[in-house]
Design an enzyme around this catalytic site. Structure first.
Site, PDB file in Angstrom:
ATOM      1  CD1 TRP A  78     -19.231  27.777  68.035  1.00  0.00           C
ATOM      2  CD2 TRP A  78     -19.100  28.660  65.982  1.00  0.00           C
ATOM      3  NE1 TRP A  78     -18.019  27.431  67.514  1.00  0.00           N
ATOM      4  CE2 TRP A  78     -17.903  27.953  66.247  1.00  0.00           C
ATOM      5  CE3 TRP A  78     -19.249  29.299  64.758  1.00  0.00           C
ATOM      6  CZ2 TRP A  78     -16.864  27.874  65.322  1.00  0.00           C
ATOM      7  CZ3 TRP A  78     -18.211  29.217  63.841  1.00  0.00           C
ATOM      8  CH2 TRP A  78     -17.026  28.519  64.120  1.00  0.00           C
ATOM      9  CG  PHE A 131     -21.928  18.835  67.585  1.00  0.00           C
ATOM     10  CD1 PHE A 131     -22.282  18.147  66.432  1.00  0.00           C
ATOM     11  CD2 PHE A 131     -21.329  18.132  68.627  1.00  0.00           C
ATOM     12  CE1 PHE A 131     -22.050  16.776  66.328  1.00  0.00           C
ATOM     13  CE2 PHE A 131     -21.096  16.780  68.531  1.00  0.00           C
ATOM     14  CZ  PHE A 131     -21.451  16.086  67.372  1.00  0.00           C
ATOM     15  CD  GLU A 132     -20.716  21.421  71.486  1.00  0.00           C
ATOM     16  OE1 GLU A 132     -20.963  22.480  70.884  1.00  0.00           O
ATOM     17  OE2 GLU A 132     -19.908  20.572  71.075  1.00  0.00           O
ATOM     18  CB  CYS A 181     -27.059  31.057  64.374  1.00  0.00           C
ATOM     19  SG  CYS A 181     -26.670  31.805  62.798  1.00  0.00           S
ATOM     20  CB  VAL A 182     -25.512  25.972  61.634  1.00  0.00           C
ATOM     21  CG1 VAL A 182     -24.235  25.299  61.130  1.00  0.00           C
ATOM     22  CG2 VAL A 182     -25.966  25.344  62.948  1.00  0.00           C
ATOM     23  CB  THR A 240     -15.296  22.751  55.855  1.00  0.00           C
ATOM     24  OG1 THR A 240     -16.060  23.160  56.993  1.00  0.00           O
ATOM     25  CG2 THR A 240     -13.999  23.519  55.797  1.00  0.00           C
ATOM     26  CG  HIS A 273     -17.445  21.961  60.653  1.00  0.00           C
ATOM     27  ND1 HIS A 273     -16.115  21.696  60.516  1.00  0.00           N
ATOM     28  CD2 HIS A 273     -17.750  21.752  61.941  1.00  0.00           C
ATOM     29  CE1 HIS A 273     -15.624  21.345  61.686  1.00  0.00           C
ATOM     30  NE2 HIS A 273     -16.607  21.367  62.574  1.00  0.00           N
ATOM     31  CG  PHE A 329     -34.794  22.506  64.894  1.00  0.00           C
ATOM     32  CD1 PHE A 329     -33.589  21.882  65.152  1.00  0.00           C
ATOM     33  CD2 PHE A 329     -34.938  23.157  63.677  1.00  0.00           C
ATOM     34  CE1 PHE A 329     -32.552  21.902  64.225  1.00  0.00           C
ATOM     35  CE2 PHE A 329     -33.906  23.196  62.743  1.00  0.00           C
ATOM     36  CZ  PHE A 329     -32.713  22.556  63.032  1.00  0.00           C
ATOM     37  NE  ARG A 354     -34.634  33.161  57.012  1.00  0.00           N
ATOM     38  CZ  ARG A 354     -34.254  33.865  55.943  1.00  0.00           C
ATOM     39  NH1 ARG A 354     -33.260  34.752  56.039  1.00  0.00           N
ATOM     40  NH2 ARG A 354     -34.845  33.705  54.790  1.00  0.00           N
TER      41      ARG A 354
HETATM   42  C1  DLZ Z   1     -17.092  24.304  64.457  1.00  0.00           C
HETATM   43  C2  DLZ Z   1     -18.316  25.086  64.147  1.00  0.00           C
HETATM   44  C3  DLZ Z   1     -18.471  25.718  62.887  1.00  0.00           C
HETATM   45  C4  DLZ Z   1     -17.450  25.608  61.805  1.00  0.00           C
HETATM   46  N1  DLZ Z   1     -19.540  26.452  62.606  1.00  0.00           N
HETATM   47  C5  DLZ Z   1     -20.515  26.578  63.545  1.00  0.00           C
HETATM   48  C6  DLZ Z   1     -21.678  27.348  63.280  1.00  0.00           C
HETATM   49  O1  DLZ Z   1     -21.852  27.972  62.220  1.00  0.00           O
HETATM   50  N2  DLZ Z   1     -22.620  27.400  64.253  1.00  0.00           N
HETATM   51  C7  DLZ Z   1     -22.515  26.747  65.455  1.00  0.00           C
HETATM   52  O2  DLZ Z   1     -23.441  26.836  66.289  1.00  0.00           O
HETATM   53  N3  DLZ Z   1     -21.409  26.038  65.735  1.00  0.00           N
HETATM   54  C8  DLZ Z   1     -20.414  25.941  64.836  1.00  0.00           C
HETATM   55  N4  DLZ Z   1     -19.287  25.217  65.101  1.00  0.00           N
HETATM   56  C9  DLZ Z   1     -19.122  24.666  66.486  1.00  0.00           C
HETATM   57  C10 DLZ Z   1     -19.812  23.298  66.694  1.00  0.00           C
HETATM   58  O3  DLZ Z   1     -21.218  23.469  66.833  1.00  0.00           O
HETATM   59  C11 DLZ Z   1     -19.275  22.640  67.994  1.00  0.00           C
HETATM   60  O4  DLZ Z   1     -19.422  23.530  69.076  1.00  0.00           O
HETATM   61  C12 DLZ Z   1     -17.818  22.241  67.880  1.00  0.00           C
HETATM   62  O5  DLZ Z   1     -17.612  21.416  66.743  1.00  0.00           O
HETATM   63  C13 DLZ Z   1     -17.360  21.471  69.156  1.00  0.00           C
HETATM   64  O6  DLZ Z   1     -18.116  20.255  69.302  1.00  0.00           O
END
Ligand code: DLZ
Length: 164
Positions: free
Chosen positions: A31, A66-67, A89-90, A95, A97, A122, A136
């Site tokens: 992601w 998440f993984e 990177c989130v 939403t 999420h 981390f 960053r």
């Molecule tokens: C679903 C999702 C969303 C909306 N945004 C991100 C993000 O900004 N960064 C990231 O690393 N992953 C995102 N994911 C995917 C979740 O981390 C995960 O891979 C899925 O929910 C499947 O478990």
């Protein structure tokens, strides 16, 4: 003296002992690949600069941040790594999420640290916008991947000081 860091890539290389004996795992999220690929480059080049051998850097891609904790645990549990660097990177969306992923990842990574008594770093950017993330990831605020590699190097040496 202020301890606030203005640049994620800024550190004093002379404070880091040679790391040629170490094996390092890197788990990295697909992601936001345009960001995470730069974090990966920053982390690997920093490890290599400090003596970690290329063949001793194990890189695994995962679908999203998440993984990362499970992938880190797999490496800690089933390989001889001395540390794992988690890169992701989130980016805040519309939403909730963002909140769920950020707290799951940070708590999951801390769990692996404390369960296995091994450094699990981390290296996850949590930002409001893609622009902030890019700043960053090699931009004006440096590279979180470099900072994460430096943290891994320091923690592996600390671990070395206190063997089982
Ligand atoms: C679903 C999702 C969303 C909306 N945004 C991100 C993000 O900004 N960064 C990231 O690393 N992953 C995102 N994911 C995917 C979740 O981390 C995960 O891979 C899925 O929910 C499947 O478990």
């Amino acid at each position: 003296m202020s301890l606030k860091k203005t640049n994620l890539s800024a550190y004093n290389p002379t404070t880091i002992p040679d790391a040629k004996k170490f094996i390092v795992g890197i788990v990295v999220s697909e992601w936001n690949h345009e960001v995470t690929s730069v974090l990966l480059e920053g982390a690997t080049s920093t490890l290599l600069e400090h003596g970690v051998k290329k063949q001793n850097i194990i890189i695994e891609w995962v679908p999203g941040s998440f993984e990362l904790p499970l992938a880190a645990q797999l490496l800690v549990d089933r390989t001889d790594v001395d540390a794992v660097i988690c890169l992701g990177c989130v980016i805040q969306g519309e939403t909730r999420h963002f909140d769920f992923i950020c707290s799951a990842v940070s708590e999951g990574i801390m769990d692996v640290n404390l369960t296995y008594t091994l450094p699990v770093i981390f290296g996850v950017l949590t930002t409001n916008t893609q622009e902030q993330a890019l700043e960053r990831a090699g931009g004006k605020h440096g590279n979180k991947g470099v900072e994460s590699a430096v943290a891994a190097l320091k923690m592996m040496h600390l671990q070395d000081k206190y063997p089982d």
